[in-house]
Design an enzyme around this catalytic site. Structure first.
Site, PDB file in Angstrom:
ATOM      1  N   THR A 142      45.089   7.374  13.121  1.00  0.00           N
ATOM      2  CA  THR A 142      45.594   6.036  12.788  1.00  0.00           C
ATOM      3  C   THR A 142      45.625   5.771  11.287  1.00  0.00           C
ATOM      4  O   THR A 142      46.214   4.781  10.848  1.00  0.00           O
ATOM      5  CB  THR A 142      44.714   4.958  13.452  1.00  0.00           C
ATOM      6  OG1 THR A 142      43.368   5.081  12.937  1.00  0.00           O
ATOM      7  CG2 THR A 142      44.704   5.112  14.964  1.00  0.00           C
ATOM      8  N   CYS A 186      36.766   2.608   9.144  1.00  0.00           N
ATOM      9  CA  CYS A 186      35.945   1.579   9.781  1.00  0.00           C
ATOM     10  C   CYS A 186      34.487   1.713   9.367  1.00  0.00           C
ATOM     11  O   CYS A 186      34.060   2.737   8.848  1.00  0.00           O
ATOM     12  CB  CYS A 186      36.007   1.701  11.309  1.00  0.00           C
ATOM     13  SG  CYS A 186      37.662   1.676  12.019  1.00  0.00           S
ATOM     14  N   ARG A 209      43.473   2.968   5.246  1.00  0.00           N
ATOM     15  CA  ARG A 209      43.404   1.531   5.018  1.00  0.00           C
ATOM     16  C   ARG A 209      42.258   0.937   5.823  1.00  0.00           C
ATOM     17  O   ARG A 209      41.808   1.499   6.823  1.00  0.00           O
ATOM     18  CB  ARG A 209      44.723   0.835   5.389  1.00  0.00           C
ATOM     19  CG  ARG A 209      45.035   0.837   6.881  1.00  0.00           C
ATOM     20  CD  ARG A 209      46.144  -0.159   7.209  1.00  0.00           C
ATOM     21  NE  ARG A 209      46.499  -0.154   8.617  1.00  0.00           N
ATOM     22  CZ  ARG A 209      45.837  -0.813   9.558  1.00  0.00           C
ATOM     23  NH1 ARG A 209      44.752  -1.498   9.248  1.00  0.00           N
ATOM     24  NH2 ARG A 209      46.244  -0.779  10.816  1.00  0.00           N
ATOM     25  N   CYS A 222      40.101  -1.251   8.361  1.00  0.00           N
ATOM     26  CA  CYS A 222      40.271  -1.786   9.716  1.00  0.00           C
ATOM     27  C   CYS A 222      40.290  -3.311   9.675  1.00  0.00           C
ATOM     28  O   CYS A 222      39.480  -3.940   8.990  1.00  0.00           O
ATOM     29  CB  CYS A 222      39.107  -1.297  10.590  1.00  0.00           C
ATOM     30  SG  CYS A 222      39.089  -1.985  12.255  1.00  0.00           S
ATOM     31  N   ASP A 261      -3.642  -7.502  -7.944  1.00  0.00           N
ATOM     32  CA  ASP A 261      -3.208  -8.854  -7.593  1.00  0.00           C
ATOM     33  C   ASP A 261      -4.252  -9.512  -6.688  1.00  0.00           C
ATOM     34  O   ASP A 261      -4.757  -8.905  -5.734  1.00  0.00           O
ATOM     35  CB  ASP A 261      -1.858  -8.792  -6.880  1.00  0.00           C
ATOM     36  CG  ASP A 261      -1.353 -10.159  -6.491  1.00  0.00           C
ATOM     37  OD1 ASP A 261      -0.725 -10.814  -7.334  1.00  0.00           O
ATOM     38  OD2 ASP A 261      -1.603 -10.575  -5.338  1.00  0.00           O
TER      39      ASP A 261
END
Length: 488
Positions: free
Chosen positions: A30, A34, A63, A65, A438
């Site tokens: 595709t 993702c 590109r 998702c 501390d």
């Protein structure tokens, strides 16, 4: 991690959100990339390939998702737990250095050549500094498109693009939508307030907000910070101007409202808020390590996901650490508030709770030392620190080398191990900084049956490495930590 194909496949198939930001899944069929927790049906393993950064995915022609929006993943915890060249470079890129100063400016800050920087980033992240900065600009553009009604031309330049054409091409390439189409996908219920940006800051679960926001609220300097209506609010000194951040803890995100004098500061403001709240941490890895100690295990199980409250301004925190030496939290806040009123830069807060930016090192270096209501030795510590910060012989920033900066601080008069490790933990972001002297840590150790002397406690804490700063948060919680500062 992206090179461990089998582990990455398992994470994708189980939709494990813990790995969001660690790596990105690119689907060969595709041409989409993702986050591991993407809600769609996972692709077949043979169609998956993995990249260490969104920028590497974009460079390879994939590109983002539209379902899982991988650009909104939490950042990789690698960059906050490491102090090597790549981690320091990534922190600077997130802070907008490449957009403001270019790659030569990035290299100069790190003390390496541009060629060395590019080679190391490319080897580990699959993308050079320009590509990484471009991916960040795309994310900033998407935020402005979706959260403001600004004209696209203003958004383009606010996001750091040099031209409208570059803005349009990048948005289309990364999101497969034009800027106008991206804006049309905005929920119709979105409420846009002029001058204010509202967004969600994601994090890896679990997150325990009690110590995080409790500490910030307890130490808040009047005029600079406040806790109001369930939100921590503070002023921000930014490269192009100033801002006000309002941060509210929610179940699955931090609600962030930003008011900025210059929108070019948006990515920097987001980066600094995320860093202050330690939102890119990997709490599962931290807590698993601390649970190996039978004394800490019940504390972790009771309230997992504690974060280290950090800062939006490293120099400010160092000054406040000196102001807090040998006095209570209330006294430290009083000292800081006086400096803010006398030397801070006024800001206009629409909600009228905040009044100033914390004073810059340059303004503090110019004040009369005799006007400081503190003992002579601490006055010398204060004036030495601010003068070194003002003349840039000491630099505290996201790119600081932790070991080198520790050595520089220890060489200053009045700086002991407590002050230096407090700065390392809260300002420099060292996840292994430890505070064995501390008061709150020692009380908690005694109550839990741990060694209470600094040397013995340090020896016991070796098993907690590299997460001793997080162990401090769990120990403080057992003591209802009074946040009283000890001698330097």
């Amino acid at each position: 991690m992206h090179t461990d194909t089998e582990r990455c496949v398992r994470a994708v198939q189980s939709k494990d959100a813990r790995f969001d930001g660690w790596f990105f899944t690119a689907v060969l069929t595709t041409r989409i990339y993702c986050r591991p927790s993407c809600p769609v049906v996972p692709p077949k393993p043979r169609n998956m390939t993995f990249y260490p950064s969104a920028a590497a995915c974009q460079q390879a022609g994939f590109r983002a998702c539209k379902r899982c929006r991988p650009d909104t993943s939490p950042g990789s915890p690698e960059w906050n737990q490491r102090a090597d060249l790549v981690a320091r470079a990534m922190r600077l890129i997130a802070d907008g250095t490449v957009d403001r100063e270019g790659v030569p400016g990035l290299a100069a800050r790190l003390g390496y050549s541009t060629r060395q920087i590019e080679r190391q980033l490319l080897a580990e992240l699959g993308a050079g500094p320009l590509a990484l900065a471009r991916a960040q600009r795309a994310q900033t553009a998407r935020l402005l498109i979706e959260t403001t009604a600004l004209p696209m031309a203003e958004i383009a330049f606010a996001a750091g693009f040099s031209s409208i054409r570059a803005f349009n091409e990048t948005v289309r390439e990364v999101f497969a939508l034009s800027p106008t189409e991206l804006r049309n996908r905005r929920p119709r219920t979105a409420v846009l307030t002029p001058g204010t940006l509202t967004l969600r800051l994601p994090f890896r679960a679990p997150l325990n907000p009690d110590n995080l926001f409790g500490h910030l609220a307890a130490t808040a300097v009047p005029g600079v910070e406040e806790w109001r209506g369930g939100a921590y609010r503070r002023t921000l000194r930014l490269p192009y101007g100033h801002g006000i951040a309002s941060l509210t803890p929610k179940a699955d995100h931090i609600a962030c409202r930003l008011t900025l004098s210059d929108l070019r500061d948006l990515p920097v403001a987001i980066s600094r808020c995320r860093r202050m709240l330690d939102l890119d941490a990997d709490p599962v890895a931290v807590d698993e390590q601390l649970r190996t100690d039978p004394v800490l295990a019940p504390l972790v199980d009771k309230a997992p996901g504690r974060r280290v409250p950090r800062t939006v301004d490293e120099e400010e925190f160092a000054v406040r650490a000196v102001l807090g030496q040998q006095v209570s939290t209330a006294a430290a806040r009083t000292h800081a508030a006086r400096l803010v009123t006398a030397h801070g830069e006024p800001v206009d807060d629409p909600e009228r709770g905040l009044t100033h930016l914390f004073p810059s090192a340059e303004s503090l270096a110019a004040l009369d030392p005799e006007s400081l209501a503190m003992p002579r030795t601490r006055r010398r510590t204060f004036t030495t620190l601010v003068s070194r910060l003002a003349d840039h012989t000491l630099h505290l920033g996201v790119e600081s080398d932790w070991a080198e900066t520790r050595a520089q601080l220890l060489a200053l008069p009045g700086f002991g191990p407590w002050t230096v490790d407090a700065i390392a933990m809260r300002a420099l972001g060292d996840p292994d900084a430890f505070l064995p002297t501390d008061l709150g840590v020692r009380r908690a150790a005694q109550e839990l049956g741990l060694p209470s002397t600094p040397a013995a406690l340090t020896a016991r804490a070796a098993a907690w490495r590299p997460w001793r700063a997080y162990a401090v948060q769990y120990l403080w919680a057992t003591d209802s930590h009074p946040i009283n500062f000890l001698p330097a």
